[in-house]
Design an enzyme around this catalytic site. Structure first.
Site, PDB file in Angstrom:
ATOM      1  CD  GLU A 119      -2.921   1.092   2.368  1.00 56.67           C
ATOM      2  OE1 GLU A 119      -3.341  -0.035   2.713  1.00 56.67           O
ATOM      3  OE2 GLU A 119      -3.317   2.138   2.877  1.00 56.67           O
ATOM      4  CE  LYS A 297      -6.290  -1.855   5.671  1.00 59.27           C
ATOM      5  NZ  LYS A 297      -5.564  -0.975   4.761  1.00 59.27           N
ATOM      6  CG  ASP A 313       1.169 -16.167  12.140  1.00 56.96           C
ATOM      7  OD1 ASP A 313       0.397 -15.524  11.410  1.00 56.96           O
ATOM      8  OD2 ASP A 313       0.858 -17.260  12.654  1.00 56.96           O
ATOM      9  CG  HIS A 410      -3.684   6.715  -0.634  1.00 55.81           C
ATOM     10  ND1 HIS A 410      -3.900   5.390  -0.849  1.00 55.81           N
ATOM     11  CD2 HIS A 410      -3.495   6.852   0.683  1.00 55.81           C
ATOM     12  CE1 HIS A 410      -3.831   4.750   0.298  1.00 55.81           C
ATOM     13  NE2 HIS A 410      -3.602   5.621   1.245  1.00 55.81           N
TER      14      HIS A 410
HETATM   15  C1  MEV Z   1      -5.962   2.866   4.914  1.00 55.63           C
HETATM   16  O1  MEV Z   1      -5.300   1.671   4.592  1.00 55.63           O
HETATM   17  C2  MEV Z   1      -5.937   3.104   6.400  1.00 55.63           C
HETATM   18  C3  MEV Z   1      -6.835   4.237   6.885  1.00 55.63           C
HETATM   19  O2  MEV Z   1      -8.131   4.066   6.349  1.00 55.63           O
HETATM   20  C4  MEV Z   1      -6.839   4.186   8.388  1.00 55.63           C
HETATM   21  C5  MEV Z   1      -7.875   5.075   9.010  1.00 55.63           C
HETATM   22  O3  MEV Z   1      -8.905   5.391   8.400  1.00 55.63           O
HETATM   23  O4  MEV Z   1      -7.662   5.433  10.189  1.00 55.63           O
HETATM   24  C6  MEV Z   1      -6.315   5.570   6.402  1.00 55.63           C
END
Ligand code: MEV
Length: 456
Positions: A119, A297, A313, A410
């Site tokens: 990413e 995430k 892992d 991004h």
């Molecule tokens: C993207 O991979 C991760 C984010 O969505 C985390 C978040 O929203 O806090 C930018």
């Protein structure tokens, strides 16, 4: 993104074997890491260097040899025979980009942090957020020790509470039997430490669950604790009069926590309003599981990238993080508040079941090189860095989301990907990417057109 906001992409490396996944590694092997220590993880303009220059810089800063760097810098050199022995049905390898996050200082020590991830923006974001903490001492980390839990499920027990009593009465003998399974772990200061028993209700009746708490030292410990659980099973059957079914570790590694704190500088973050925004963004995650899933995430974006780079892992880490976040209602793994000077104080509490011995960490040449670059000597030291990267990643995401949004950063990287896909190479990639971002038209077709124009 602010400051050094480009991707520290310096090599395509870390070949993951492709095939049917299964891990069958010995964790008992002893280990000895030759520690390397970087004096300063701030490398000004690292992202502006060519890939070869970055590699040279890492060699210069960490003392890793060119030979040791070889598999990492040219993944084609990773011996397929090595990968072949890692899993079944191997047909090749899957290569991820490997970047270096800069600026990390954890418990007073500087680290160059290898991150394997597909990413865009993750490496740059972690490096930026680490920079915001340096004025205030970087990241401070503590842990609960590397204690892994293994579960033994007994079913068909006619008197479960009496069975629980019998197991607890035999605790010392059971712990001794567990430790007999792994003399090397015991020699290195680890081993079964405690045992607890619970009776749970289930749709097929009551079950007696014995939980073995094992100090796995520098191993992730899955093999060690599973072996111990299997060895105890016949004894548990005798003590309970029931039948033992499952004997397996729990990934809810809540006895293997890392806690990290960092102060993110108010000025570098962009002032009070930005901090208000970050705290409100975090409060959103605390109040809403839909938001919280994405928030957590983002933390794991950083954690997993280092976990993968070091051959650990990442599924275990994911399972541990989300299940721990769910205890008492799904919530954020991080917390944010202000210090008296108005700086942002972030903390994270996260299970971190990682090791340095056994499995891919020892076998995979890229993982070995990454561990060397990190210069960590113990599994806990690695765990401290992982939690710090998670906190940094989250702070960076909050900062971006609560201000300009993440798409800008991004997009710039995505545009480079698109330019490369269209056939651009070298300087052309950057030129075409810039042009497409300016035009707000980031498409392979457009990249091809610009490439044709620029190539005359
Ligand atoms: C993207 O991979 C991760 C984010 O969505 C985390 C978040 O929203 O806090 C930018």
């Amino acid at each position: 993104m602010h400051g050094e906001s480009d991707l520290n992409l310096w090599s395509t490396a870390h070949s993951e074997p492709i095939g049917v996944p299964a891990f069958l590694f010995e964790v008992k092997a002893s280990h000895y890491w030759v520690s390397v220590m970087v004096d300063d993880s701030r490398i000004s303009g690292f992202y502006k260097l060519t890939r070869e220059e970055r590699i040279k810089k890492v060699i210069e800063l960490t003392g890793i040899s060119e030979e040791e760097m070889k598999p990492l810098a040219s993944p084609g050199d990773v011996d397929l025979d090595v990968l072949e022995n890692m899993i079944e049905n191997v047909i090749g390898s899957m290569t991820l980009p490997l970047g270096i996050a800069t600026n990390f200082q954890v418990n007073g020590k500087d680290y160059l942090v290898p991150m394997a991830i597909e990413e865009p923006s993750v490496v740059a974001a972690a490096s930026n957020a680490a920079r915001w903490t340096r004025k205030h001492g970087g990241f401070s980390a503590v842990d609960t020790g590397p204690i892994m839990i293994s579960q033994i499920q007994a079913i068909g027990v006619s008197a479960p509470y009496s069975a629980k009593h019998e197991i607890l009465k035999a605790k010392e003998e059971l712990l001794a039997l567990a430790n007999e399974q792994d003399p090397i772990l015991v020699k290195f200061g680890g081993g079964a430490r405690d045992l607890r028993v619970k009776v749970i209700d289930s749709s097929v009746g009551p079950m007696v669950i014995t939980e073995l708490l094992v100090d796995t030292r520098d191993a992730m410990g899955a093999n060690a604790v599973n072996t111990m659980a299997e060895a105890l099973a016949p004894e548990i059957e005798k003590l309970t009069g029931g039948r033992v079914l499952l004997r397996i570790l729990s990934n809810l590694a809540d006895q293997r926590l890392v806690r990290v704190k960092a102060v993110f500088d108010k000025e570098l973050l962009g002032g009070e309003e930005v901090i208000d925004g970050i705290i409100a963004a975090w409060a959103f995650a605390e109040a809403d599981p839909y938001r919280c899933a994405t928030h957590n995430k983002g933390i794991l974006n950083g954690v997993d990238a280092v976990v993968i780079a070091t051959g650990n892992d990442f599924r275990a880490i994911e399972a541990g993080a989300h299940s721990y976040a769910s205890v008492g209602g799904y919530s954020s793994l991080t917390k944010y508040e202000r210090d008296p000077d108005g700086n942002l104080v972030g903390t994270i509490e996260i299970p971190m079941a990682v090791g340095l011995v056994g499995g891919a960490t020892k076998v995979h040449p890229v993982a070995r090189a990454c561990v060397k670059i990190l210069g960590v000597e113990t599994g806990l030291e690695l765990a401290h860095i992982l939690a710090s990267v998670g906190l940094a990643q989250n702070a960076a995401a909050m900062r971006a989301l609560a201000s300009e949004g993440i798409q800008k950063g991004h997009m710039a990287l995505h545009a480079r990907n698109v330019a490369a896909t269209a056939g651009a190479r070298g300087d052309m990639i950057e030129k075409i990417a810039k042009q497409m971002v300016k035009e707000k038209n980031v498409k392979v077709e457009r990249a091809k057109e610009i490439l044709a124009e620029l190539s005359g």
